[in-house]
Design an enzyme around this catalytic site. Structure first.
Site, PDB file in Angstrom:
ATOM      1  CE  LYS A 196      48.574 108.974  42.296  1.00  0.00           C
ATOM      2  NZ  LYS A 196      49.161 109.605  41.125  1.00  0.00           N
ATOM      3  CE  LYS A 198      49.317 104.830  40.921  1.00  0.00           C
ATOM      4  NZ  LYS A 198      49.477 105.395  39.599  1.00  0.00           N
ATOM      5  CG  ASP A 226      46.530 107.236  39.029  1.00  0.00           C
ATOM      6  OD1 ASP A 226      45.994 106.859  37.971  1.00  0.00           O
ATOM      7  OD2 ASP A 226      47.737 107.510  39.122  1.00  0.00           O
ATOM      8  CG  ASN A 228      48.516 104.189  36.665  1.00  0.00           C
ATOM      9  OD1 ASN A 228      48.838 103.838  37.797  1.00  0.00           O
ATOM     10  ND2 ASN A 228      48.996 105.292  36.109  1.00  0.00           N
ATOM     11  CD  GLU A 251      46.760 110.708  39.167  1.00  0.00           C
ATOM     12  OE1 GLU A 251      46.540 111.258  40.267  1.00  0.00           O
ATOM     13  OE2 GLU A 251      47.865 110.227  38.861  1.00  0.00           O
ATOM     14  CG  ASN A 274      50.309 110.278  35.622  1.00  0.00           C
ATOM     15  OD1 ASN A 274      49.502 110.212  36.551  1.00  0.00           O
ATOM     16  ND2 ASN A 274      50.922 109.211  35.138  1.00  0.00           N
ATOM     17  CG  ASP A 298      57.374 113.359  35.923  1.00  0.00           C
ATOM     18  OD1 ASP A 298      58.539 113.816  35.839  1.00  0.00           O
ATOM     19  OD2 ASP A 298      57.114 112.240  36.396  1.00  0.00           O
ATOM     20  CG  HIS A 325      53.402 111.556  37.410  1.00  0.00           C
ATOM     21  ND1 HIS A 325      54.614 111.267  36.823  1.00  0.00           N
ATOM     22  CD2 HIS A 325      52.835 110.360  37.696  1.00  0.00           C
ATOM     23  CE1 HIS A 325      54.764 109.958  36.749  1.00  0.00           C
ATOM     24  NE2 HIS A 325      53.701 109.384  37.265  1.00  0.00           N
ATOM     25  CG  ASN A 327      57.583 107.090  38.071  1.00  0.00           C
ATOM     26  OD1 ASN A 327      58.746 107.434  37.960  1.00  0.00           O
ATOM     27  ND2 ASN A 327      56.831 106.814  37.037  1.00  0.00           N
TER      28      ASN A 327
END
Ligand SMILES: O=C([O-])C(=O)C[C@H](O)[C@@H](O)C(=O)[O-]
Ligand SMILES: [Mg+2]
Length: 429
Positions: A196, A198, A226, A228, A251, A274, A298, A325, A327
């Site tokens: 994945k 980011k 992803d 965001n 994502e 997420n 999550d 998910h 972090n």
């Protein structure tokens, strides 16, 4: 056996975090976490972990006091008790969560994120008291190992000059070659086979090139991107068209259920989230409109491991996939994620985990990935042990901090390198 809670210890800590980039900015050199110890009358201690920012500590402290005298087996009661803990209105009026990555902040989201750490600690204590692993308390495992994916980030080689930080050996990743190099390290060190990236950091063309480079370097491997929610619907559709043949899913390309539904209808690539589905209340709208095809659960967001199972059941009902998910979490949370993931049928996507980025932990022994998988332990409780000296060391760092790092703020960390930096408005591209 006396399962009565006689003591709850809360220890906020700061743990090293590399300079990982996201659309908001960059990770701070140290990030806050809260370690929870719940002790029973018999002297059994359960461990939990959750976010350590001030707004969570404000709830965790009064909550902990109200648990004394209750049972570690009373998991439903945790929610009742937490509903009685006041959330400061300042925390939820017109506020987005840290980094803006989980939408509008609500009192419930804050409460659930705190309850989750305590639920895990109670399950750990109960499991130890009964001689059963947490997965058995959740109904039993349906697999013996849980697969995780490599969580690739654009990254500086080090934190800005003059900033106190731990060094890491990952090097920089700021272009396609750097991203592929980072992915190779992930496969060599942990055996991950899904990747994945980011995104939302560089203009979409550059991120498309990075994913293409990954597809060439790792043909046939599942890939995700992803940003965001940093893209408009049109940009999301362009990226989906360019990468549709190599993506497992895209994502959170765009922000909010409306935009996600529009992208999902036209993209031809599954969408994961997420961000637009992080509470039960957000499910009906998103699922009935087909806005998401995979929910990245999550347990910190959803209020614990049992709620994660409930979410998975709802997803199954609607034919929506489920994965996880993550972090900046430590080993206690990775153990918790692994136990619950072991109980969820139809987990078809490798789960996310930041754990490889966290070089520091509070455990006597770090969890390990073997061929990208964490083995599901049958040791009672979570199967992990607290290293009290490490905990004290990381807590000392938190005590010594002047408050700058106690609340994660990726935009503030970015301003150290780029003084004019503001959280970008969305859509950024
Ligand atoms: O999948 C995600 O959206 C995340 O993991 C959000 C995180 O906050 C991640 O972007 C980060 O830590 O920079
Ligand atoms: Mg995400």
């Amino acid at each position: 056996m006396d399962l009565t809670i006689t003591d709850v210890r809360l220890t906020p800590i700061l743990v090293a975090d590399p300079p990982l980039l996201n659309t908001q900015g960059v990770h701070q050199p140290y990030t806050p976490r809260l370690i929870i110890e719940v002790e029973t009358a018999d002297g059994v201690t359960g461990l939990g972990e959750t976010y350590g920012d001030t707004k969570y500590l404000e709830l965790a402290r009064p909550f902990a006091g109200r648990l004394l005298g209750r049972s570690v087996a009373d998991h439903n009661g945790l929610f009742t008790v937490m509903n009685g803990v006041d959330v400061d209105r300042e925390r939820v009026v017109d506020q987005v969560d840290v980094g803006g990555l989980r939408g509008v902040q609500t009192a419930d989201k804050l409460r659930l994120s705190v309850v989750s750490g305590f639920e895990v600690a109670c399950l750990d204590a109960l499991g130890k008291a009964l001689g059963l692993p947490v997965h058995a308390l959740l109904g039993g495992k349906v697999r013996d190992a849980v697969e995780y994916s490599a969580y690739l980030f654009y990254k500086w080689a080090e934190h800005p000059a003059g900033v106190a930080a731990e060094r890491d050996d990952w090097g920089a990743a700021l272009d396609p070659a750097g991203v592929v190099e980072q992915a190779r390290k992930f496969t060599e060190r942990y055996g991950f086979t899904s990747f994945k990236l980011k995104g939302g950091v560089f203009p979409p063309e550059e991120e498309i090139a990075a994913v293409r480079a990954l597809a060439e370097a790792f043909p046939g491997h599942p890939l995700r991107l992803d940003p965001n929610g940093a893209w408009s619907v049109e940009t999301s559709l362009t990226v989906a068209k360019e990468l549709g043949d190599v993506l497992e899913y895209l994502e959170d390309p765009a922000l909010g259920t409306d935009a996600m539904a529009e992208v999902a209808a036209r993209a031809g690539v599954p969408l994961a989230t997420n961000m637009c589905v992080t509470t039960f209340a957000e499910i009906p709208d998103a699922f009935t409109r087909g806005a998401v095809q995979v929910v990245l659960s999550d347990h910190h967001y959803w209020g614990g491991l049992r709620n994660t199972q409930r979410l998975a059941a709802i997803c199954r009902t609607f034919g929506v996939g489920v994965s996880m998910h993550s972090n900046t979490h430590l080993g206690i949370s990775l153990a918790a994620m692994t136990h619950v993931a072991a109980t969820v049928p139809g987990l078809h996507h490798a789960c996310d985990s930041h754990y490889p980025w966290q070089s520091e932990d509070v455990l006597t022994q770090r969890l390990t990935f073997d061929a990208g998988r964490v083995t599901v332990t049958d040791t009672p409780g979570l199967g992990v042990e607290l290293d009290h000296d490490r905990l004290a060391f990381l807590h000392r760092r938190w005590l010594d901090d002047d408050g700058t790092l106690r609340d994660r703020d990726d935009a503030a960390a970015m301003r150290v390198a780029e003084p004019g930096w503001e959280t970008p408005s969305v859509p950024r591209w």
